[in-house]
Design a protein around this motif. Structure first.
Motif, PDB file in Angstrom:
ATOM      1  N   LEU A  18      -4.020   0.778 103.211  1.00 53.66           N
ATOM      2  CA  LEU A  18      -2.883   1.653 103.440  1.00 53.66           C
ATOM      3  C   LEU A  18      -1.802   0.970 104.262  1.00 53.66           C
ATOM      4  CD1 LEU A  18      -5.287   3.778 102.912  1.00 53.66           C
ATOM      5  CD2 LEU A  18      -3.937   5.349 104.300  1.00 53.66           C
ATOM      6  N   ALA A  19      -0.660   1.627 104.320  1.00 56.24           N
ATOM      7  CA  ALA A  19       0.360   1.352 105.327  1.00 56.24           C
ATOM      8  C   ALA A  19       0.649   2.692 105.990  1.00 56.24           C
ATOM      9  CB  ALA A  19       1.625   0.777 104.709  1.00 56.24           C
ATOM     10  N   ILE A  20       0.970   2.661 107.268  1.00 53.21           N
ATOM     11  CA  ILE A  20       1.310   3.868 108.015  1.00 53.21           C
ATOM     12  C   ILE A  20       2.795   3.832 108.343  1.00 53.21           C
ATOM     13  CG2 ILE A  20       0.823   5.271 110.057  1.00 53.21           C
ATOM     14  CD1 ILE A  20      -1.585   4.956 108.234  1.00 53.21           C
ATOM     15  N   ALA A  21       3.470   4.945 108.169  1.00 52.72           N
ATOM     16  CA  ALA A  21       4.892   5.036 108.534  1.00 52.72           C
ATOM     17  C   ALA A  21       5.048   6.115 109.604  1.00 52.72           C
ATOM     18  CB  ALA A  21       5.740   5.360 107.317  1.00 52.72           C
ATOM     19  N   TYR A  22       5.413   5.696 110.812  1.00 54.60           N
ATOM     20  CA  TYR A  22       5.671   6.660 111.883  1.00 54.60           C
ATOM     21  C   TYR A  22       7.118   7.107 111.786  1.00 54.60           C
ATOM     22  CZ  TYR A  22       6.876   8.570 116.420  1.00 54.60           C
ATOM     23  OH  TYR A  22       7.364   9.389 117.408  1.00 54.60           O
ATOM     24  N   GLU A  23       7.317   8.402 111.605  1.00 54.53           N
ATOM     25  CA  GLU A  23       8.665   8.949 111.476  1.00 54.53           C
ATOM     26  C   GLU A  23       8.778  10.219 112.323  1.00 54.53           C
ATOM     27  OE1 GLU A  23       9.318  10.087 107.370  1.00 54.53           O
ATOM     28  OE2 GLU A  23       7.670  11.489 107.473  1.00 54.53           O
ATOM     29  N   THR A  34       7.732   1.993 120.739  1.00 53.10           N
ATOM     30  CA  THR A  34       6.650   1.132 121.211  1.00 53.10           C
ATOM     31  C   THR A  34       5.415   1.946 121.571  1.00 53.10           C
ATOM     32  OG1 THR A  34       8.196  -0.533 122.048  1.00 53.10           O
ATOM     33  CG2 THR A  34       5.974  -0.527 122.989  1.00 53.10           C
ATOM     34  N   GLU A  35       5.623   3.042 122.278  1.00 55.49           N
ATOM     35  CA  GLU A  35       4.509   3.909 122.678  1.00 55.49           C
ATOM     36  C   GLU A  35       3.723   4.401 121.467  1.00 55.49           C
ATOM     37  OE1 GLU A  35       3.747   8.527 124.101  1.00 55.49           O
ATOM     38  OE2 GLU A  35       5.781   7.750 123.809  1.00 55.49           O
ATOM     39  N   MET A  36       4.440   4.928 120.467  1.00 52.28           N
ATOM     40  CA  MET A  36       3.767   5.549 119.339  1.00 52.28           C
ATOM     41  C   MET A  36       3.135   4.519 118.397  1.00 52.28           C
ATOM     42  SD  MET A  36       3.750   8.645 120.013  1.00 52.28           S
ATOM     43  CE  MET A  36       2.999   9.209 118.483  1.00 52.28           C
ATOM     44  N   HIS A  37       3.786   3.392 118.208  1.00 52.32           N
ATOM     45  CA  HIS A  37       3.189   2.364 117.355  1.00 52.32           C
ATOM     46  C   HIS A  37       1.952   1.756 118.024  1.00 52.32           C
ATOM     47  CE1 HIS A  37       6.090   1.588 113.932  1.00 52.32           C
ATOM     48  NE2 HIS A  37       6.652   2.578 114.603  1.00 52.32           N
ATOM     49  N   SER A  86       7.160  16.830 115.609  1.00 51.37           N
ATOM     50  CA  SER A  86       8.397  17.607 115.674  1.00 51.37           C
ATOM     51  C   SER A  86       9.018  17.469 117.064  1.00 51.37           C
ATOM     52  CB  SER A  86       8.114  19.083 115.393  1.00 51.37           C
ATOM     53  OG  SER A  86       7.298  19.626 116.433  1.00 51.37           O
ATOM     54  N   LEU A  87      10.234  17.960 117.192  1.00 50.77           N
ATOM     55  CA  LEU A  87      10.898  17.928 118.496  1.00 50.77           C
ATOM     56  C   LEU A  87      10.141  18.798 119.497  1.00 50.77           C
ATOM     57  CD1 LEU A  87      13.268  16.972 120.205  1.00 50.77           C
ATOM     58  CD2 LEU A  87      14.594  18.919 119.368  1.00 50.77           C
ATOM     59  N   GLU A  88       9.616  19.928 119.018  1.00 48.41           N
ATOM     60  CA  GLU A  88       8.859  20.826 119.893  1.00 48.41           C
ATOM     61  C   GLU A  88       7.611  20.133 120.445  1.00 48.41           C
ATOM     62  OE1 GLU A  88      11.625  22.937 117.476  1.00 48.41           O
ATOM     63  OE2 GLU A  88       9.979  21.610 116.861  1.00 48.41           O
ATOM     64  N   ALA A  89       6.911  19.407 119.575  1.00 50.21           N
ATOM     65  CA  ALA A  89       5.715  18.687 120.014  1.00 50.21           C
ATOM     66  C   ALA A  89       6.079  17.589 121.000  1.00 50.21           C
ATOM     67  CB  ALA A  89       4.981  18.099 118.810  1.00 50.21           C
ATOM     68  N   ARG A  90       7.182  16.920 120.751  1.00 54.91           N
ATOM     69  CA  ARG A  90       7.635  15.869 121.672  1.00 54.91           C
ATOM     70  C   ARG A  90       7.959  16.449 123.046  1.00 54.91           C
ATOM     71  NH1 ARG A  90       7.560  10.664 123.057  1.00 54.91           N
ATOM     72  NH2 ARG A  90       7.103  10.322 120.860  1.00 54.91           N
ATOM     73  N   LYS A  91       8.676  17.567 123.060  1.00 55.04           N
ATOM     74  CA  LYS A  91       9.063  18.180 124.334  1.00 55.04           C
ATOM     75  C   LYS A  91       7.862  18.727 125.103  1.00 55.04           C
ATOM     76  CE  LYS A  91      13.848  19.477 123.259  1.00 55.04           C
ATOM     77  NZ  LYS A  91      14.810  20.604 123.079  1.00 55.04           N
ATOM     78  N   SER A  92       6.859  19.207 124.365  1.00 58.13           N
ATOM     79  CA  SER A  92       5.687  19.793 125.014  1.00 58.13           C
ATOM     80  C   SER A  92       4.666  18.747 125.438  1.00 58.13           C
ATOM     81  CB  SER A  92       5.008  20.796 124.072  1.00 58.13           C
ATOM     82  OG  SER A  92       4.404  20.127 122.967  1.00 58.13           O
ATOM     83  N   GLY A  93       4.885  17.507 125.043  1.00 60.63           N
ATOM     84  CA  GLY A  93       3.969  16.444 125.405  1.00 60.63           C
ATOM     85  C   GLY A  93       2.744  16.347 124.512  1.00 60.63           C
ATOM     86  N   SER A  94       2.765  17.055 123.372  1.00 60.18           N
ATOM     87  CA  SER A  94       1.610  17.048 122.466  1.00 60.18           C
ATOM     88  C   SER A  94       1.803  16.096 121.296  1.00 60.18           C
ATOM     89  CB  SER A  94       1.336  18.466 121.945  1.00 60.18           C
ATOM     90  OG  SER A  94       2.453  18.958 121.218  1.00 60.18           O
ATOM     91  N   HIS A  95       2.789  15.213 121.390  1.00 58.91           N
ATOM     92  CA  HIS A  95       3.138  14.356 120.267  1.00 58.91           C
ATOM     93  C   HIS A  95       1.989  13.440 119.830  1.00 58.91           C
ATOM     94  CE1 HIS A  95       4.439  12.640 124.096  1.00 58.91           C
ATOM     95  NE2 HIS A  95       4.215  11.436 123.586  1.00 58.91           N
ATOM     96  N   GLN A  96       1.287  12.877 120.782  1.00 54.81           N
ATOM     97  CA  GLN A  96       0.178  12.000 120.414  1.00 54.81           C
ATOM     98  C   GLN A  96      -0.957  12.778 119.760  1.00 54.81           C
ATOM     99  OE1 GLN A  96      -1.097   9.527 123.673  1.00 54.81           O
ATOM    100  NE2 GLN A  96       0.764   8.295 123.651  1.00 54.81           N
ATOM    101  N   ALA A  97      -1.238  13.963 120.274  1.00 53.69           N
ATOM    102  CA  ALA A  97      -2.293  14.799 119.696  1.00 53.69           C
ATOM    103  C   ALA A  97      -1.945  15.196 118.267  1.00 53.69           C
ATOM    104  CB  ALA A  97      -2.518  16.040 120.557  1.00 53.69           C
ATOM    105  N   VAL A  98      -0.664  15.487 118.011  1.00 48.70           N
ATOM    106  CA  VAL A  98      -0.223  15.869 116.664  1.00 48.70           C
ATOM    107  C   VAL A  98      -0.416  14.712 115.699  1.00 48.70           C
ATOM    108  CG1 VAL A  98       1.814  16.412 115.269  1.00 48.70           C
ATOM    109  CG2 VAL A  98       1.405  17.648 117.398  1.00 48.70           C
ATOM    110  N   VAL A  99       0.023  13.539 116.091  1.00 46.81           N
ATOM    111  CA  VAL A  99      -0.088  12.371 115.219  1.00 46.81           C
ATOM    112  C   VAL A  99      -1.558  11.994 115.006  1.00 46.81           C
ATOM    113  CG1 VAL A  99       0.406   9.896 115.043  1.00 46.81           C
ATOM    114  CG2 VAL A  99       2.204  11.481 115.745  1.00 46.81           C
ATOM    115  N   GLN A 100      -2.344  12.097 116.058  1.00 44.91           N
ATOM    116  CA  GLN A 100      -3.770  11.783 115.919  1.00 44.91           C
ATOM    117  C   GLN A 100      -4.446  12.722 114.920  1.00 44.91           C
ATOM    118  OE1 GLN A 100      -6.000  10.878 119.470  1.00 44.91           O
ATOM    119  NE2 GLN A 100      -7.826  11.907 118.695  1.00 44.91           N
ATOM    120  N   GLN A 101      -4.119  14.001 114.985  1.00 51.87           N
ATOM    121  CA  GLN A 101      -4.702  14.955 114.043  1.00 51.87           C
ATOM    122  C   GLN A 101      -4.258  14.660 112.616  1.00 51.87           C
ATOM    123  OE1 GLN A 101      -3.802  19.083 114.815  1.00 51.87           O
ATOM    124  NE2 GLN A 101      -5.274  19.828 113.313  1.00 51.87           N
TER     125      GLN A 101
END
Length: 259
Positions: A172-177, A194-197, A140-155
């Motif tokens: 599988l295929a993974i779709a980052y959105e 690039t960072e997230m992929h 989410s935008l909140e996770a991105r702003k708080s810097g927890s975006h990688q932790a969210v996606v990893q979970q």
């Protein structure tokens, strides 16, 4: 050459007449394309799947690319069968020729409150029926702003893929959105993509999964930005929403991916 993926997610748009007209206009345009390395998925409403499947089947001899078009469902139920009024099982989808299923799209996570543990059950059902799960993940935008975006996606990935072997994950295929970019017109910067992929690729590698698992990008892709996005490292294609609703716009995206 590694396969490239392009999935048209029509969401809750198009009557059966509109869906038919779209495919009748799209399929002839594929005739001049020699792109067997491209997997082109059409994800319409449930009720349109047989109609779209029949149209694809009638055009299998048009071009090599036509043979790579697959039906993709937008969702399925996590149980094999039962008294679940209004739901559709993975087995029912497989029986009409569906080849892939979107799992965990952000809109379903938000509106239907689907969590990672439920998605894990859906993935297993899809695999049991010989179809390819397209697991969606993103912050989410909140996770991105708080810097927890990688932790969210990893979970999301850890819990959704729990219990699967590396061989199963490779199907599988993974779709980052990024949730904040879906349908908003706000596209993630190339550095973010690039960072997230790269992060997702490393996660998969840590699970002893080979690089053949495609990672798609979804989030306000359009003909103007897709070429740059598709050129980012570890981007194997796109999950396309609103830009897949018009044939001319979608064909421009197809051509950008093949360049």
């Amino acid at each position: 050459m590694k396969k490239k993926y392009l999935i048209a997610n029509w969401k809750m748009y198009k009557t059966v007449q509109e869906a038919t007209h779209f495919m009748e206009a799209l399929l002839p345009q594929l005739k001049a394309i020699d792109g067997p390395e491209l997997v082109l998925g059409i994800a319409p409403s449930f009720v349109h799947l047989p109609t779209i499947g029949a149209l694809i089947g009638d055009k299998k001899s048009i071009s090599p690319l036509s043979n790579s078009i697959q039906l993709v469902a937008q969702n399925c139920h996590h149980e094999a069968a039962g008294a679940f009024t209004g739901e559709v099982s993975a087995g029912i989808l497989a029986s009409i020729g569906v080849g892939g299923v979107l799992i965990g799209h952000s809109e379903r996570r938000s509106y239907q409150k689907e969590d990672n543990l439920l998605l894990a059950k859906k993935i297993k059902r899809v695999l049991e029926n010989g179809m390819q799960p397209f697991l969606c993940c993103g912050e989410s935008l909140e996770a991105r702003k708080s810097g927890s975006h990688q932790a969210v996606v990893q979970q999301q990935l850890q819990e959704s893929l729990a219990g699967l072997t590396s061989k199963e994950i490779e199907k599988l295929a993974i779709a980052y959105e990024p949730v904040w970019a879906i349908g908003t017109g706000q596209v993630a910067g190339l550095d973010v993509i690039t960072e997230m992929h790269t992060f997702i690729r490393k996660f998969l590698s840590d699970q002893c999964v080979s690089e053949k698992v495609p990672i798609l990008y979804g989030g306000s892709c359009n003909p103007q930005n897709v070429k740059a996005i598709f050129n980012c490292p570890n981007v194997a294609g796109g999950l396309i929403g609103s830009a897949s609703l018009q044939v001319d716009q979608f064909m421009k995206i197809v051509m950008a991916l093949l360049e």
